[in-house]
Design a protein around this motif. Structure first.
Motif, PDB file in Angstrom:
ATOM      1  N   GLY A  54       0.818  -1.212   0.000  1.00 13.04           N
ATOM      2  CA  GLY A  54       0.000   0.000   0.000  1.00 13.04           C
ATOM      3  C   GLY A  54       0.849   1.258   0.000  1.00 13.04           C
ATOM      4  O   GLY A  54       0.572   2.218  -0.729  1.00 13.04           O
ATOM      5  N   LEU A  55       1.901   1.262   0.812  1.00 13.59           N
ATOM      6  CA  LEU A  55       2.807   2.420   0.840  1.00 13.59           C
ATOM      7  C   LEU A  55       3.582   2.537  -0.461  1.00 13.59           C
ATOM      8  O   LEU A  55       3.839   3.646  -0.944  1.00 13.59           O
ATOM      9  CB  LEU A  55       3.762   2.287   2.032  1.00 13.59           C
ATOM     10  N   PHE A  56       3.969   1.387  -1.027  1.00 11.96           N
ATOM     11  CA  PHE A  56       4.687   1.396  -2.303  1.00 11.96           C
ATOM     12  C   PHE A  56       3.835   2.008  -3.411  1.00 11.96           C
ATOM     13  O   PHE A  56       4.350   2.680  -4.310  1.00 11.96           O
ATOM     14  CB  PHE A  56       5.077  -0.042  -2.677  1.00 11.96           C
ATOM     15  N   ALA A  57       2.525   1.780  -3.340  1.00 13.41           N
ATOM     16  CA  ALA A  57       1.622   2.369  -4.332  1.00 13.41           C
ATOM     17  C   ALA A  57       1.354   3.833  -4.047  1.00 13.41           C
ATOM     18  O   ALA A  57       1.238   4.649  -4.972  1.00 13.41           O
ATOM     19  CB  ALA A  57       0.305   1.590  -4.369  1.00 13.41           C
ATOM     20  N   ALA A  58       1.262   4.191  -2.766  1.00 16.07           N
ATOM     21  CA  ALA A  58       0.830   5.544  -2.397  1.00 16.07           C
ATOM     22  C   ALA A  58       1.923   6.594  -2.560  1.00 16.07           C
ATOM     23  O   ALA A  58       1.672   7.689  -3.083  1.00 16.07           O
ATOM     24  CB  ALA A  58       0.325   5.545  -0.954  1.00 16.07           C
ATOM     25  N   ILE A  59       3.136   6.279  -2.117  1.00 16.72           N
ATOM     26  CA  ILE A  59       4.187   7.307  -2.073  1.00 16.72           C
ATOM     27  C   ILE A  59       4.523   7.862  -3.457  1.00 16.72           C
ATOM     28  O   ILE A  59       4.535   9.089  -3.651  1.00 16.72           O
ATOM     29  CB  ILE A  59       5.443   6.750  -1.366  1.00 16.72           C
ATOM     30  N   PRO A  60       4.781   7.029  -4.471  1.00 11.74           N
ATOM     31  CA  PRO A  60       5.054   7.599  -5.797  1.00 11.74           C
ATOM     32  C   PRO A  60       3.871   8.386  -6.353  1.00 11.74           C
ATOM     33  O   PRO A  60       4.067   9.400  -7.030  1.00 11.74           O
ATOM     34  CB  PRO A  60       5.343   6.364  -6.666  1.00 11.74           C
ATOM     35  N   ALA A  61       2.650   7.915  -6.063  1.00 10.41           N
ATOM     36  CA  ALA A  61       1.466   8.617  -6.570  1.00 10.41           C
ATOM     37  C   ALA A  61       1.352  10.009  -5.969  1.00 10.41           C
ATOM     38  O   ALA A  61       1.038  10.979  -6.676  1.00 10.41           O
ATOM     39  CB  ALA A  61       0.205   7.799  -6.277  1.00 10.41           C
ATOM     40  N   VAL A  62       1.621  10.141  -4.665  1.00 12.25           N
ATOM     41  CA  VAL A  62       1.546  11.448  -4.006  1.00 12.25           C
ATOM     42  C   VAL A  62       2.618  12.385  -4.550  1.00 12.25           C
ATOM     43  O   VAL A  62       2.349  13.560  -4.865  1.00 12.25           O
ATOM     44  CB  VAL A  62       1.691  11.290  -2.475  1.00 12.25           C
ATOM     45  N   VAL A  63       3.850  11.876  -4.655  1.00 10.94           N
ATOM     46  CA  VAL A  63       4.950  12.705  -5.173  1.00 10.94           C
ATOM     47  C   VAL A  63       4.660  13.145  -6.603  1.00 10.94           C
ATOM     48  O   VAL A  63       4.838  14.318  -6.966  1.00 10.94           O
ATOM     49  CB  VAL A  63       6.276  11.931  -5.100  1.00 10.94           C
ATOM     50  N   ALA A  64       4.202  12.200  -7.427  1.00  9.54           N
ATOM     51  CA  ALA A  64       3.913  12.523  -8.831  1.00  9.54           C
ATOM     52  C   ALA A  64       2.754  13.506  -8.942  1.00  9.54           C
ATOM     53  O   ALA A  64       2.786  14.416  -9.786  1.00  9.54           O
ATOM     54  CB  ALA A  64       3.591  11.245  -9.606  1.00  9.54           C
ATOM     55  N   TYR A  65       1.736  13.343  -8.109  1.00  9.28           N
ATOM     56  CA  TYR A  65       0.593  14.266  -8.157  1.00  9.28           C
ATOM     57  C   TYR A  65       1.042  15.689  -7.826  1.00  9.28           C
ATOM     58  O   TYR A  65       0.688  16.643  -8.536  1.00  9.28           O
ATOM     59  CB  TYR A  65      -0.485  13.829  -7.180  1.00  9.28           C
ATOM     60  N   ASN A  66       1.796  15.842  -6.755  1.00 10.31           N
ATOM     61  CA  ASN A  66       2.244  17.182  -6.349  1.00 10.31           C
ATOM     62  C   ASN A  66       3.127  17.821  -7.418  1.00 10.31           C
ATOM     63  O   ASN A  66       2.975  19.012  -7.743  1.00 10.31           O
ATOM     64  CB  ASN A  66       3.003  17.100  -5.024  1.00 10.31           C
ATOM     65  N   ARG A  67       4.033  17.035  -7.963  1.00  8.93           N
ATOM     66  CA  ARG A  67       4.938  17.579  -8.989  1.00  8.93           C
ATOM     67  C   ARG A  67       4.164  17.932 -10.261  1.00  8.93           C
ATOM     68  O   ARG A  67       4.375  18.999 -10.842  1.00  8.93           O
ATOM     69  CB  ARG A  67       6.029  16.562  -9.306  1.00  8.93           C
ATOM     70  N   THR A  68       3.283  17.029 -10.706  1.00  4.95           N
ATOM     71  CA  THR A  68       2.531  17.279 -11.934  1.00  4.95           C
ATOM     72  C   THR A  68       1.587  18.452 -11.771  1.00  4.95           C
ATOM     73  O   THR A  68       1.455  19.285 -12.679  1.00  4.95           O
ATOM     74  CB  THR A  68       1.732  16.016 -12.328  1.00  4.95           C
ATOM     75  N   ALA A  69       0.906  18.530 -10.618  1.00  4.50           N
ATOM     76  CA  ALA A  69      -0.013  19.646 -10.381  1.00  4.50           C
ATOM     77  C   ALA A  69       0.738  20.979 -10.397  1.00  4.50           C
ATOM     78  O   ALA A  69       0.235  21.977 -10.939  1.00  4.50           O
ATOM     79  CB  ALA A  69      -0.729  19.457  -9.043  1.00  4.50           C
ATOM     80  N   THR A  70       1.945  20.999  -9.832  1.00  5.83           N
ATOM     81  CA  THR A  70       2.753  22.223  -9.850  1.00  5.83           C
ATOM     82  C   THR A  70       3.154  22.600 -11.272  1.00  5.83           C
ATOM     83  O   THR A  70       3.063  23.780 -11.671  1.00  5.83           O
ATOM     84  CB  THR A  70       4.014  22.033  -8.987  1.00  5.83           C
ATOM     85  N   ASP A  71       3.585  21.608 -12.065  1.00  4.68           N
ATOM     86  CA  ASP A  71       3.969  21.878 -13.450  1.00  4.68           C
ATOM     87  C   ASP A  71       2.786  22.374 -14.269  1.00  4.68           C
ATOM     88  O   ASP A  71       2.926  23.296 -15.094  1.00  4.68           O
ATOM     89  CB  ASP A  71       4.536  20.608 -14.093  1.00  4.68           C
ATOM     90  N   VAL A  72       1.618  21.786 -14.059  1.00  3.54           N
ATOM     91  CA  VAL A  72       0.413  22.210 -14.786  1.00  3.54           C
ATOM     92  C   VAL A  72       0.034  23.633 -14.394  1.00  3.54           C
ATOM     93  O   VAL A  72      -0.349  24.446 -15.251  1.00  3.54           O
ATOM     94  CB  VAL A  72      -0.746  21.236 -14.534  1.00  3.54           C
ATOM     95  N   ASP A  73       0.145  23.960 -13.117  1.00  2.00           N
ATOM     96  CA  ASP A  73      -0.172  25.325 -12.658  1.00  2.00           C
ATOM     97  C   ASP A  73       0.772  26.347 -13.298  1.00  2.00           C
ATOM     98  O   ASP A  73       0.334  27.447 -13.688  1.00  2.00           O
ATOM     99  CB  ASP A  73      -0.069  25.410 -11.133  1.00  2.00           C
ATOM    100  N   ARG A  74       2.037  26.000 -13.398  1.00  3.66           N
ATOM    101  CA  ARG A  74       2.997  26.931 -14.013  1.00  3.66           C
ATOM    102  C   ARG A  74       2.674  27.150 -15.488  1.00  3.66           C
ATOM    103  O   ARG A  74       2.735  28.283 -15.986  1.00  3.66           O
ATOM    104  CB  ARG A  74       4.412  26.380 -13.859  1.00  3.66           C
ATOM    105  N   LEU A  75       2.332  26.071 -16.185  1.00  2.00           N
ATOM    106  CA  LEU A  75       1.939  26.209 -17.590  1.00  2.00           C
ATOM    107  C   LEU A  75       0.663  27.025 -17.713  1.00  2.00           C
ATOM    108  O   LEU A  75       0.530  27.845 -18.632  1.00  2.00           O
ATOM    109  CB  LEU A  75       1.748  24.829 -18.212  1.00  2.00           C
TER     110      LEU A  75
END
Length: 218
Positions: free
Chosen positions: A175-196
Motif C-alpha cells: 500500500g505504501l509502495f503504491a501511495a508514495i510515488p502517486a503522491v509525489v507525482a501528483y504534487n509535482r505534476t499539479a505544480t507543473d500544470v499550474d505553471r503552464l
C-alpha cells in the motif's frame, strides 16, 4: 504456515489468506496504473514545455502574425498547446474583428487544453490517499486470521504467529509502495500544470492587448 517455512516476500504473498491476496492484487494494479500515468504525464508535460518555449520565441521575435497562424494551422501535435490557443484567438479575430470574441475563443481552447493536461490527476490523488488504508485493511484482516489460527494450537508462541503477521504486513508495505510515488507525482505534476496555466493565461492577456492595438489601428 509453520515457523520453519520460508519467510521470503514471494512466499509471504503466496501463503497469505485469499482476502489479503486480493488486497495485494488490487494495490499492485493501482501501482501499475499510477506508474503508467506518471510516465505518460512526464512525457506530455515535457513536450508541452518544449513547444511552448519554441512558440514564445517565434512569437516574440516579431514574426508576422499571419505567418505564425499558417504554421499553427499546420501543427496538429497535441503538445502545441500555446500554439492552439493563439490559433483560436487569431482565427476568431480575423473572422469578426472583435476583441471579446477572440478572447472567448482563446479561453475556450485554453480550458480544453487544461482539461487534457489535468486528466488522470484525480486518479493519482486517489491512489495516494486510499492505498495506505486499503493496505491497512489487508493487514488487520491478516492479523485477525493469524490469531484465529492459534485457536487450535496448544502452545501459542510468537514464533507460531509471526509468519501470519508478516504476511499481513506485506499488504501495508505494498500500500505504501503504491501511495508514495502517486503522491509525489501528483504534487509535482499539479505544480507543473499550474505553471503552464499561468504562462498560457499571461499569453492570452498579452495577445489580447496586441489585437486591441491592431483593431484600433495603432
Amino acid at each position: 504456515m509453520t515457523p520453519t517455512q520460508d519467510l521470503s516476500f514471494l512466499s509471504l504473498v503466496l501463503n497469505a489468506s485469499l482476502l489479503v491476496q486480493l488486497v495485494m492484487l488490487l494495490l499492485m494494479g493501482m501501482s501499475v496504473a499510477s506508474w503508467t500515468i506518471i510516465f505518460k504525464k512526464t512525457a506530455i508535460l515535457r513536450g508541452v514545455r518544449r513547444d511552448t518555449e519554441r512558440f514564445e520565441r517565434d512569437f516574440w521575435s516579431g514574426g508576422d502574425l499571419n505567418t505564425l497562424l499558417e504554421a499553427a494551422q499546420r501543427n496538429t501535435r497535441s503538445d502545441a498547446v500555446l500554439e492552439h490557443i493563439f490559433e483560436a484567438g487569431m482565427q476568431e479575430f480575423m473572422k469578426v474583428r472583435e476583441i471579446d470574441a477572440a478572447r472567448r475563443a482563446m479561453k475556450a481552447t485554453y480550458q480544453r487544453e487544461m482539461d487534457m493536461l489535468e486528466a488522470n490527476l484525480p486518479f493519482l490523488a486517489s491512489v495516494g490517499s486510499v492505498s495506505p488504508y486499503i493496505g491497512l485493511f489487508g493487514t488487520v484482516w491478516g492479523i485477525m486470521h493469524a490469531f484465529r489460527g492459534l485457536a487450535n494450537v496448544q502452545n501459542a508462541t510468537l514464533a507460531a504467529v509471526a509468519p501470519g503477521i508478516a504476511e499481513a504486513l506485506v499488504a501495508t508495505a505494498i500500500g505504501l509502495f503504491a501511495a508514495i510515488p502517486a503522491v509525489v507525482a501528483y504534487n509535482r505534476t499539479a505544480t507543473d500544470v499550474d505553471r503552464l496555466s499561468i504562462r498560457f493565461e499571461t499569453f492570452i492577456e498579452e495577445f489580447t492587448n496586441i489585437l486591441q492595438r491592431q483593431a484600433s489601428g495603432k
